[in-house]
Scaffold this active site. Sequence first.
Site, PDB file in Angstrom:
ATOM      1  CB  THR A   1      19.302  29.623   5.153  1.00 42.20           C
ATOM      2  OG1 THR A   1      18.337  28.783   5.798  1.00 42.20           O
ATOM      3  CG2 THR A   1      20.679  29.359   5.753  1.00 42.20           C
TER       4      THR A   1
ATOM      5  CB  VAL B   1      14.891  28.041   0.871  1.00 40.49           C
ATOM      6  CG1 VAL B   1      13.691  27.109   0.651  1.00 40.49           C
ATOM      7  CG2 VAL B   1      15.485  28.426  -0.471  1.00 40.49           C
ATOM      8  CB  CYS B   2      15.173  27.888   6.251  1.00 40.31           C
ATOM      9  SG  CYS B   2      16.220  26.522   5.718  1.00 40.31           S
ATOM     10  CB  THR B   3      13.660  33.001   6.100  1.00 36.23           C
ATOM     11  OG1 THR B   3      14.900  32.899   6.811  1.00 36.23           O
ATOM     12  CG2 THR B   3      12.883  34.203   6.627  1.00 36.23           C
TER      13      THR B   3
ATOM     14  CG  LEU C   1      10.415  27.459   9.891  1.00 36.58           C
ATOM     15  CD1 LEU C   1      11.279  26.737   8.868  1.00 36.58           C
ATOM     16  CD2 LEU C   1      11.186  27.656  11.186  1.00 36.58           C
TER      17      LEU C   1
END
Length: 219
Positions: free
Chosen positions: A43, A45-47, A50
């Site tokens: 997804t 934003v998560c990418t 992290l």
Amino acid sequence: MPGITLGDTVPNLEVETTHGKFNLHDYFNNGWTIIFSHPADFTPVCTTELGKMAAFQPEFEKRGAKLLAFSCDNVQSHNEWIKDIEGYTPGCKVTYPIVADPKREILKQLNMVDPDAKDSLGNELPNRALHIVGSDNKIKLSLVYPATTGRNMDEVLRALDALQKVSKYKVATPVNWKPDDPVVISPAVTNEEAKEMFPQGFETKKLPSGLEYLRFTRV
């Protein structure tokens, strides 16, 4: 809200991760740890988050802090997703573990789910929770964001600096504090005690109330 909160001890749960299985307290190893959750693999934003965590990891390590990510996908998915994370943030390597929790059992205990966000099967999705865990395995700070709002890693680092500063001295950090800025002396410390604790001196701000509670020093 369900799950743990400030001052609570993180339960010593066994987790399955991209680095194998281990118990949380073994991973913490009496040190500082930043645990943080993400709604799902692959997804947008998560990418970005992290990848930025990986880029900031050397700064966290300088402060003796480990990283541990959580998501509701499985280990195989995490390992494939890491390739995208590293591809998006050039030069970063995701060397911290990512916990797999498809049933959301661990995430719920750690207060890392959004009851209003559901996947296509009606399961609750993780929120963007972040807990800074102290060397005593207790939560010292929590930040909780919805899935649509990415976190600011500069603020996470600043918060860790503040927590570590106040763990060493009887002080607090004022608004917009940054490392090397003055801190304020705890109201529980008398002026006589302050003179002994802070031989470098302190400045008491004059206020309309006449009370001498706003005392700045550098440590």
